[in-house]
Write an enzyme that holds these catalytic residues in place. Structure first.
Site, PDB file in Angstrom:
ATOM      1  N   LYS A 148       3.250   7.467   1.455  1.00 43.97           N
ATOM      2  CA  LYS A 148       2.119   7.351   0.528  1.00 43.97           C
ATOM      3  C   LYS A 148       1.566   8.716   0.114  1.00 43.97           C
ATOM      4  CE  LYS A 148       0.678   2.641   1.109  1.00 43.97           C
ATOM      5  NZ  LYS A 148      -0.364   1.658   1.286  1.00 43.97           N
ATOM      6  N   LYS A 178      10.211  -1.628  -0.536  1.00 42.24           N
ATOM      7  CA  LYS A 178       9.598  -2.927  -0.250  1.00 42.24           C
ATOM      8  C   LYS A 178       8.744  -3.397  -1.429  1.00 42.24           C
ATOM      9  CE  LYS A 178       5.218  -2.138   1.887  1.00 42.24           C
ATOM     10  NZ  LYS A 178       4.144  -2.711   2.579  1.00 42.24           N
ATOM     11  N   LYS A 215       2.056  -4.435  -3.591  1.00 46.69           N
ATOM     12  CA  LYS A 215       1.078  -4.798  -4.631  1.00 46.69           C
ATOM     13  C   LYS A 215       0.675  -3.609  -5.484  1.00 46.69           C
ATOM     14  CE  LYS A 215      -1.958  -6.187  -1.008  1.00 46.69           C
ATOM     15  NZ  LYS A 215      -1.899  -5.125   0.009  1.00 46.69           N
TER      16      LYS A 215
END
Ligand code: AQP
Length: 339
Positions: free
Chosen positions: A119, A202, A205
């Site tokens: 991230k 993966k 959202k």
């Protein structure tokens, strides 16, 4: 092993950082419902809004996503009477214990977390301090209830190991057997649902591409379109599960099919092995619509009454605080805070 004096208690959370995806549903929520209905556990489920703001969230969107997530939990089968259902920021004990765990966890442990590396990416100097400390707050979310079991998707395994490391170090440093060594529960055919556009990533959202995921609020046309356009290779499906080994996109679609039809991958392959994608994809789309439409319909109905959702969250927070408060107070005493 978990020490026997801990009450069997399940905790898990989901970030209101966007709309719910099929990955969240199959990897997490569906299994939260199973653990609630199985009995033998107290079950506590949380919308982790403090985690969501480790990356920028528009305030209005955060409010909407938190309510929508609550609606998703209920529509999927979480009963707010049987389970404790609430949002994290209404229970300040999470952040309070999180601070103590910031002082237990080591910088090196955090720096090794793959989610942090993914991230923060190359721009880690510009990432928030909260994103770096995220796993210590997650440990507090779990341990402030002395939770013994945490159902999660595969991606959270490393954070759960860190939670155990924090509990063990705290117990060791203070010479107590106070926090349990929580067990991850990673089960089912869809512990890692992948992006529909890239079988190595993966489903998420916050992926910029909406075509990469199925949202729980997607209508039948959107679901069918996304599955039809899902990336695949030109070969038909193999005859057996072993043949999926080097075909991440095909494997992902079969895993989704298996999970939605409550089959193992082997059982699913007995039904669909050898099919062309032109045959398999419409079947998968029909199945996804059949399984998801009742949930999205119920979510939409619940979202028409945000006051009721807010009342459920407030009541859940009250019940959560009854459990968390004495554990935090005891932690403060162990640490040496004057009370
Ligand atoms: N693709 C997935 N397959 C299986 N399980 C998944 N989970 C998430 N994505 C998948 C599981 O859902 C739970 C909640 O995850 P989260 O919202 O706290 O954070 P996340 O794992 O980072 O989920 P997202 O969708 O990828 O959110 P963003 O994009 O905001 O980071 C966890 O149990 C997770 O394993």
């Amino acid at each position: 092993m978990t020490a026997p004096h801990f009450t069997p208690r399940v905790f898990s959370g989901i970030q209101p950082s966007g709309g719910l995806t099929l990955g969240n549903y199959l990897g997490a929520i569906r299994r939260f419902v199973e653990m609630q209905d199985r009995g033998g556990f107290e079950t506590i489920y949380c919308m982790v809004d403090l985690h969501a703001i480790t990356v920028w969230q528009d305030p209005e969107a955060l409010r909407k996503n938190t309510r929508e997530l609550c609606a998703g939990f209920i529509a999927a089968g979480i009963d707010p009477e049987k389970s404790i259902l609430f949002n994290q920021s209404q229970v300040p004990e999470h952040a309070q214990l999180g601070w103590i765990f910031n002082c237990v966890a080591r910088m090196g442990w955090m720096a090794r977390m793959t989610q942090w590396k993914d991230k923060a990416g190359k721009n880690s100097e510009n990432a928030s301090l909260g994103l770096f400390a995220y796993p210590a707050l997650m440990a507090a979310d779990i341990l402030v209830y002395h939770a013994t079991h945490v159902p999660v998707g595969e991606d959270q395994k490393q954070h759960l190991e860190l939670t155990r490391d924090i509990a063990a170090k705290f117990n060791h440093d203070y010479g107590v057997d106070f926090f349990p060594l929580t067990e991850p529960v990673i089960e089912g055919a869809a512990t890692r649902v992948m992006s529909l556009r890239d079988g190595s990533k993966k489903m998420s959202k916050s992926d910029p591409s909406d075509m990469s995921r199925i949202n729980m609020t997607d209508d039948a046309d959107a679901i069918a379109k996304k599955i039809r356009k899902a990336k695949t290779d030109p070969e038909p499906l193999p005859e057996t599960a072993e043949g999926l080994a080097d075909r991440p996109e095909a494997r992902n679609l079969v895993n989704i099919y298996a999970a939605l039809s409550d089959l193992t991958v082997e059982q699913a392959m007995a039904q669909v092995g050898g099919q062309q994608f032109g045959q398999f994809k419409p079947m998968l789309a029909d199945l996804a619509v059949e399984k998801l439409a009742p949930i999205s319909g119920e979510m939409a109905r619940l979202m028409e009454a945000p006051d009721e959702i807010d009342a459920i969250l407030a009541r859940g927070a009250e019940r959560a605080r009854e459990l968390a408060s004495p554990i935090l107070q005891r932690t403060y005493e162990i640490v040496g805070m004057v009370r």
